[in-house]
Design a protein around this motif. Structure first.
Motif, PDB file in Angstrom:
ATOM      1  N   ILE A   1       0.837  -1.199   0.000  1.00 60.39           N
ATOM      2  CA  ILE A   1       0.000   0.000   0.000  1.00 60.39           C
ATOM      3  C   ILE A   1       0.871   1.247   0.000  1.00 60.39           C
ATOM      4  O   ILE A   1       1.818   1.349   0.790  1.00 60.39           O
ATOM      5  N   ILE A   2       0.530   2.186  -0.856  1.00 66.10           N
ATOM      6  CA  ILE A   2       1.203   3.486  -0.831  1.00 66.10           C
ATOM      7  C   ILE A   2       0.327   4.457  -0.058  1.00 66.10           C
ATOM      8  O   ILE A   2      -0.862   4.602  -0.362  1.00 66.10           O
TER       9      ILE A   2
ATOM     10  N   LEU B   1      -0.052   2.677  12.804  1.00 65.12           N
ATOM     11  CA  LEU B   1      -1.249   1.922  13.195  1.00 65.12           C
ATOM     12  C   LEU B   1      -1.516   0.776  12.211  1.00 65.12           C
ATOM     13  O   LEU B   1      -1.887  -0.337  12.612  1.00 65.12           O
ATOM     14  N   LEU B   2      -1.290   1.030  10.943  1.00 65.10           N
ATOM     15  CA  LEU B   2      -1.553   0.018   9.914  1.00 65.10           C
ATOM     16  C   LEU B   2      -0.592  -1.159  10.018  1.00 65.10           C
ATOM     17  O   LEU B   2      -0.966  -2.315   9.805  1.00 65.10           O
ATOM     18  N   VAL B   3       0.645  -0.851  10.348  1.00 68.82           N
ATOM     19  CA  VAL B   3       1.666  -1.894  10.493  1.00 68.82           C
ATOM     20  C   VAL B   3       1.212  -2.908  11.549  1.00 68.82           C
ATOM     21  O   VAL B   3       1.320  -4.116  11.352  1.00 68.82           O
ATOM     22  N   ASP B   4       0.675  -2.407  12.645  1.00 66.74           N
ATOM     23  CA  ASP B   4       0.207  -3.292  13.723  1.00 66.74           C
ATOM     24  C   ASP B   4      -0.997  -4.106  13.291  1.00 66.74           C
ATOM     25  O   ASP B   4      -1.068  -5.302  13.508  1.00 66.74           O
ATOM     26  N   LYS B   5      -1.964  -3.452  12.674  1.00 65.23           N
ATOM     27  CA  LYS B   5      -3.221  -4.144  12.345  1.00 65.23           C
ATOM     28  C   LYS B   5      -3.050  -5.179  11.237  1.00 65.23           C
ATOM     29  O   LYS B   5      -3.636  -6.247  11.293  1.00 65.23           O
ATOM     30  N   TYR B   6      -2.251  -4.853  10.223  1.00 61.13           N
ATOM     31  CA  TYR B   6      -2.176  -5.751   9.050  1.00 61.13           C
ATOM     32  C   TYR B   6      -0.818  -6.452   8.932  1.00 61.13           C
ATOM     33  O   TYR B   6      -0.520  -7.048   7.903  1.00 61.13           O
ATOM     34  N   THR B   7      -0.005  -6.370   9.961  1.00 62.51           N
ATOM     35  CA  THR B   7       1.355  -6.946   9.983  1.00 62.51           C
ATOM     36  C   THR B   7       2.151  -6.686   8.690  1.00 62.51           C
ATOM     37  O   THR B   7       2.671  -7.597   8.060  1.00 62.51           O
ATOM     38  N   LEU B   8       2.172  -5.431   8.345  1.00 57.55           N
ATOM     39  CA  LEU B   8       2.949  -5.010   7.182  1.00 57.55           C
ATOM     40  C   LEU B   8       4.245  -4.378   7.660  1.00 57.55           C
ATOM     41  O   LEU B   8       4.380  -4.044   8.835  1.00 57.55           O
ATOM     42  N   LYS B   9       5.176  -4.214   6.741  1.00 56.89           N
ATOM     43  CA  LYS B   9       6.410  -3.511   7.105  1.00 56.89           C
ATOM     44  C   LYS B   9       6.343  -2.067   6.611  1.00 56.89           C
ATOM     45  O   LYS B   9       5.893  -1.814   5.497  1.00 56.89           O
TER      46      LYS B   9
ATOM     47  N   LYS C   1      16.696  -1.300   0.660  1.00 55.12           N
ATOM     48  CA  LYS C   1      15.981  -1.580   1.905  1.00 55.12           C
ATOM     49  C   LYS C   1      14.896  -2.646   1.676  1.00 55.12           C
ATOM     50  O   LYS C   1      14.762  -3.594   2.461  1.00 55.12           O
ATOM     51  N   ILE C   2      14.151  -2.510   0.591  1.00 52.98           N
ATOM     52  CA  ILE C   2      13.085  -3.471   0.292  1.00 52.98           C
ATOM     53  C   ILE C   2      13.679  -4.877   0.167  1.00 52.98           C
ATOM     54  O   ILE C   2      13.140  -5.853   0.690  1.00 52.98           O
ATOM     55  N   ASP C   3      14.803  -4.972  -0.519  1.00 47.81           N
ATOM     56  CA  ASP C   3      15.391  -6.291  -0.739  1.00 47.81           C
ATOM     57  C   ASP C   3      15.880  -6.931   0.558  1.00 47.81           C
ATOM     58  O   ASP C   3      15.877  -8.155   0.680  1.00 47.81           O
ATOM     59  N   THR C   4      16.251  -6.110   1.531  1.00 41.35           N
ATOM     60  CA  THR C   4      16.684  -6.729   2.792  1.00 41.35           C
ATOM     61  C   THR C   4      15.482  -7.085   3.674  1.00 41.35           C
ATOM     62  O   THR C   4      15.577  -7.940   4.534  1.00 41.35           O
ATOM     63  N   MET C   5      14.346  -6.433   3.439  1.00 41.23           N
ATOM     64  CA  MET C   5      13.191  -6.660   4.314  1.00 41.23           C
ATOM     65  C   MET C   5      12.160  -7.631   3.742  1.00 41.23           C
ATOM     66  O   MET C   5      11.272  -8.095   4.460  1.00 41.23           O
ATOM     67  N   ALA C   6      12.243  -7.914   2.441  1.00 39.68           N
ATOM     68  CA  ALA C   6      11.136  -8.589   1.754  1.00 39.68           C
ATOM     69  C   ALA C   6      10.905 -10.030   2.190  1.00 39.68           C
ATOM     70  O   ALA C   6       9.785 -10.534   2.105  1.00 39.68           O
ATOM     71  N   ILE C   7      11.938 -10.689   2.690  1.00 38.90           N
ATOM     72  CA  ILE C   7      11.881 -12.133   2.888  1.00 38.90           C
ATOM     73  C   ILE C   7      10.663 -12.602   3.686  1.00 38.90           C
ATOM     74  O   ILE C   7       9.932 -13.459   3.249  1.00 38.90           O
ATOM     75  N   ASP C   8      10.445 -11.998   4.857  1.00 38.67           N
ATOM     76  CA  ASP C   8       9.338 -12.481   5.684  1.00 38.67           C
ATOM     77  C   ASP C   8       8.203 -11.452   5.802  1.00 38.67           C
ATOM     78  O   ASP C   8       7.431 -11.487   6.742  1.00 38.67           O
ATOM     79  N   ALA C   9       8.085 -10.565   4.809  1.00 39.42           N
ATOM     80  CA  ALA C   9       7.058  -9.527   4.912  1.00 39.42           C
ATOM     81  C   ALA C   9       5.753  -9.969   4.261  1.00 39.42           C
ATOM     82  O   ALA C   9       5.748 -10.592   3.206  1.00 39.42           O
ATOM     83  N   ALA C  10       4.629  -9.608   4.922  1.00 44.39           N
ATOM     84  CA  ALA C  10       3.318  -9.863   4.313  1.00 44.39           C
ATOM     85  C   ALA C  10       3.017  -8.782   3.281  1.00 44.39           C
ATOM     86  O   ALA C  10       2.106  -8.897   2.476  1.00 44.39           O
ATOM     87  N   GLY C  11       3.813  -7.739   3.334  1.00 43.53           N
ATOM     88  CA  GLY C  11       3.633  -6.627   2.412  1.00 43.53           C
ATOM     89  C   GLY C  11       4.228  -5.370   3.009  1.00 43.53           C
ATOM     90  O   GLY C  11       4.740  -5.397   4.135  1.00 43.53           O
TER      91      GLY C  11
END
Ligand code: ADP
Length: 193
Positions: free
Chosen positions: A4-5, A20-28, A72-82
Motif C-alpha cells: 500500500i502506498i 497503526l496500519l503496520v500493527d493491524k495488518y502486519t505489514l512492514k 531496503k526493500i530487498d533486505t526486508m522482503a523475505i518475511d514480509a506480508a507486504g
C-alpha cells in the motif's frame, strides 16, 4: 502481498497512520523520510548530500532515493506480508521506477491511499511539529516550499495510480482513530475483492 502506498502532502498524517496500519495488518513500514534522516544522522556521504536538499525543502534526486529504497526493500522482503510505502513515490518518475522494480521482483503495488488535508491545517500541524521535531525542514519558509513541490511534483502521482484504477482518497481531518477507521474500510474492502 499487500503493498500500500500512503500519499498526501507533508503533515497529512502518513507516518502516524502507517504505524497503526503496520500493527493491524502486519505489514512492514518503509518511510523514505525516515531512511534519509537516518543517513543524515549517521553522517554518511549519502546523508550529507540528502541534507543539502531536505533542509531547503527540495526533494532528493529520484535516482538517489530509488536506490536507497530498493536496497531496503530487498533486505526486508523475505518475511514480509507486504509493505506500507510512506513518502514514496513522490514523483511520477519514482512511480514508474517502482512499478518496474516490483515487476522484476514478481510483486506489485496493490493501491494508493491519498490522505487529503487542506493547506492551512497542514501548515498549522507542521509548525507545531517543528516546535519539538528538531527537523531542519519544519519552519514556515521551508514548509511553504514543500507544499508547493507537493502540488507540482507529487500530486501527479495520484493521477498515475488513478489511471491504473488503484487510487483511493480519504478525508484526513478528524481524530487519528477516525481517520484510521476510514483507511481500514478501504483496505478491508480491497482485501475481500
Ligand atoms: P514530510 O512528508 O513531512 O515531507 P518526510 O519525512 O516524508 O516528511 O520527508 C522529508 C523530506 O525528505 C522531504 O521533504 C524530501 O526532501 C525528502 N524525501 C522523502 N522522501 C522522498 C522521495 N521519495 N523523493 C525525494 N525526496 C524525498
Amino acid at each position: 502481498m499487500l503493498n500500500i502506498i500512503l500519499c498526501g502532502a507533508p503533515g497529512c498524517g502518513k507516518g502516524t497512520q502507517s504505524a497503526l496500519l503496520v500493527d493491524k495488518y502486519t505489514l512492514k513500514h518503509l518511510s523514505t523520510g525516515d531512511l534519509l534522516r537516518s543517513e543524515i544522522e549517521s553522517k554518511s556521504e549519502v546523508g550529507i548530500l540528502a541534507d543539502s536538499y531536505i533542509s531547503k525543502g527540495n526533494l532528493v534526486p529520484d535516482e538517489m532515493i530509488i536506490e536507497i529504497l530498493l536496497k531496503k526493500i530487498d533486505t526486508m522482503a523475505i518475511d514480509a506480508a507486504g509493505f506500507i510505502l510512506d513518502g514514496f513515490p513522490r514523483t511520477v518518475g519514482q512511480a514508474e521506477a517502482l512499478n518496474k522494480a516490483f515487476e522484476e521482483r514478481k510483486n506489485k503495488i496493490s493501491f494508493l491511499i491519498d490522505i487529503q488535508v487542506e493547506k492551512k491545517e497542514l501548515i498549522t500541524r507542521l509548525l507545531k511539529r517543528g516546535e519539538t521535531s528538531g527537523r531542519s525542514d519544519d519552519n514556515l519558509d521551508t514548509i511553504k516550499k514543500r507544499l508547493q513541490i507537493y502540488d507540482t511534483k507529487t500530486a501527479p502521482v495520484n493521477d498515475y495510480y488513478k489511471a491504473l484504477g488503484k487510487y483511493h482518497a480519504i478525508d484526513g481531518l478528524g481524530e487519528i482513530e477516525e481517520i484510521f477507521g476510514r483507511i481500514s474500510i478501504i483496505i478491508d474492502a480491497e482485501m475481500n475483492k
